[in-house]
Scaffold this motif. Sequence first.
Motif, PDB file in Angstrom:
ATOM      1  N   ARG A   1     -81.991 -14.810  33.214  1.00  0.00           N
ATOM      2  CA  ARG A   1     -82.210 -15.705  32.087  1.00  0.00           C
ATOM      3  C   ARG A   1     -81.137 -16.779  32.007  1.00  0.00           C
ATOM      4  N   GLY A   2     -80.095 -16.662  32.804  1.00  0.00           N
ATOM      5  CA  GLY A   2     -79.057 -17.682  32.788  1.00  0.00           C
ATOM      6  C   GLY A   2     -78.000 -17.399  31.751  1.00  0.00           C
ATOM      7  N   PRO A   3     -76.835 -18.064  31.865  1.00  0.00           N
ATOM      8  CA  PRO A   3     -75.705 -17.775  30.981  1.00  0.00           C
ATOM      9  C   PRO A   3     -75.980 -18.110  29.518  1.00  0.00           C
ATOM     10  N   ARG A   4     -76.790 -19.140  29.245  1.00  0.00           N
ATOM     11  CA  ARG A   4     -77.020 -19.517  27.846  1.00  0.00           C
ATOM     12  C   ARG A   4     -77.761 -18.406  27.111  1.00  0.00           C
ATOM     13  N   ALA A   5     -78.823 -17.859  27.729  1.00  0.00           N
ATOM     14  CA  ALA A   5     -79.595 -16.807  27.073  1.00  0.00           C
ATOM     15  C   ALA A   5     -78.725 -15.588  26.812  1.00  0.00           C
ATOM     16  N   ALA A   6     -77.936 -15.197  27.836  1.00  0.00           N
ATOM     17  CA  ALA A   6     -77.061 -14.042  27.666  1.00  0.00           C
ATOM     18  C   ALA A   6     -76.042 -14.312  26.570  1.00  0.00           C
ATOM     19  N   MET A   7     -75.526 -15.536  26.526  1.00  0.00           N
ATOM     20  CA  MET A   7     -74.499 -15.883  25.549  1.00  0.00           C
ATOM     21  C   MET A   7     -75.051 -15.805  24.126  1.00  0.00           C
ATOM     22  N   ASN A   8     -76.275 -16.270  23.920  1.00  0.00           N
ATOM     23  CA  ASN A   8     -76.823 -16.298  22.573  1.00  0.00           C
ATOM     24  C   ASN A   8     -77.013 -14.894  22.002  1.00  0.00           C
ATOM     25  N   VAL A   9     -77.430 -13.957  22.815  1.00  0.00           N
ATOM     26  CA  VAL A   9     -77.564 -12.580  22.340  1.00  0.00           C
ATOM     27  C   VAL A   9     -76.181 -11.967  22.135  1.00  0.00           C
ATOM     28  N   GLN A  10     -75.260 -12.246  23.064  1.00  0.00           N
ATOM     29  CA  GLN A  10     -73.898 -11.735  22.911  1.00  0.00           C
ATOM     30  C   GLN A  10     -73.242 -12.254  21.634  1.00  0.00           C
ATOM     31  N   ARG A  11     -73.562 -13.493  21.251  1.00  0.00           N
ATOM     32  CA  ARG A  11     -72.968 -14.061  20.047  1.00  0.00           C
ATOM     33  C   ARG A  11     -73.417 -13.297  18.801  1.00  0.00           C
ATOM     34  N   VAL A  12     -74.659 -12.830  18.803  1.00  0.00           N
ATOM     35  CA  VAL A  12     -75.130 -12.005  17.683  1.00  0.00           C
ATOM     36  C   VAL A  12     -74.359 -10.692  17.649  1.00  0.00           C
ATOM     37  N   VAL A  13     -74.199 -10.072  18.833  1.00  0.00           N
ATOM     38  CA  VAL A  13     -73.460  -8.807  18.917  1.00  0.00           C
ATOM     39  C   VAL A  13     -72.025  -8.990  18.444  1.00  0.00           C
ATOM     40  N   ARG A  14     -71.373 -10.038  18.921  1.00  0.00           N
ATOM     41  CA  ARG A  14     -69.967 -10.244  18.567  1.00  0.00           C
ATOM     42  C   ARG A  14     -69.792 -10.609  17.096  1.00  0.00           C
ATOM     43  N   ALA A  15     -70.786 -11.280  16.519  1.00  0.00           N
ATOM     44  CA  ALA A  15     -70.720 -11.561  15.085  1.00  0.00           C
ATOM     45  C   ALA A  15     -70.756 -10.262  14.294  1.00  0.00           C
TER      46      ALA A  15
END
Length: 324
Positions: A19-33
């Motif tokens: 899915r590429g780094p952006r997709a992974a980053m967006n889900v990770q941002r929810v987790v980290r929040a």
Amino acid sequence: PPTGRAAAAAAAGWHGAGRGPRAAMNVQRVVRACERHVPESVLRDPSLLTAELVAPIRKELELLTKSDVNVLEPWHWATAAAPRGAGQASREAADVPEATVNPDKAAARLAGQGQLAGKPQGTYYLHIAETKLFSIGVFILPPGANIPMHDHPNMCVLSKVLYGQVDVSSFDWQDYSQLQFNKLRGGVATPVENGAVYREGDVKLLFPRSGNMHEFYSPRSVRNPLTGEQEPGVGCAIFDVILPAYDEAHGRSCTYFSKLSPELVLSAGLDRGLAFGDEAGKQELDDLNDEEEKVANRTTEAGASSLVSLIPTVPQSFIVENLN
């Protein structure tokens, strides 16, 4: 379950490849929040679960899209016509999107043994990450499916519709001081929403004492907001963030309920007064019957409103399969 940085890593591994780094980053941002803004004190004091506390999580959730999570309507039930083990050419011939949720698992199943294509229409769950403070995953429902009425004791839930439409009814106990009794024997509840419509991009929140019990329904047909015409439903996908996670050992078990009018509860002998020989309980239910007639004459933006009694039950036609 993974904790701390491990949870974010698990979220990245869940769908990052393909899915590429952006997709992974967006889900990770929810987790980290969730990691940054949900304190352990909410385990002891659920009143801390407020709109202000979860605002940073909601902000990240609002940025999330269906492509980030890799779910495309109408998802796996639309691939049922494709032959088992079909490849990209067969999917294009069937004019349906490639069914990939976890590129390492779901896509491999479809392209390999075709397990997704062979699955019946039903409700599926994609687990992403979990700690004692939060649980994150995606529910996917075909048209006509539902998630029955259930509770989230001392919890907060943020739900984002990734695609499709979901109709939501939600309730609150009239007396939250009787929470454990109500979970075991049932109780009287007040409606908060009655068939409220949520569409792609909408975010719904519930709190320990605000809309805490809800049910989801994925309509078979939906109204096109532009033309006003009815169109076939595509089902829906709902990204859920639960704070804190369900934990039966700490009083956060999930209970499903059936809705009954107070009159039916009384005639069936299921109310508190009949169960314990409490005349005051019978009088209380009589008073509620009178109040129900008054409330039934009022309406809310979501539709007609009336008191109901919620009785613990086991949903008979509700199966969730974990695809991870």
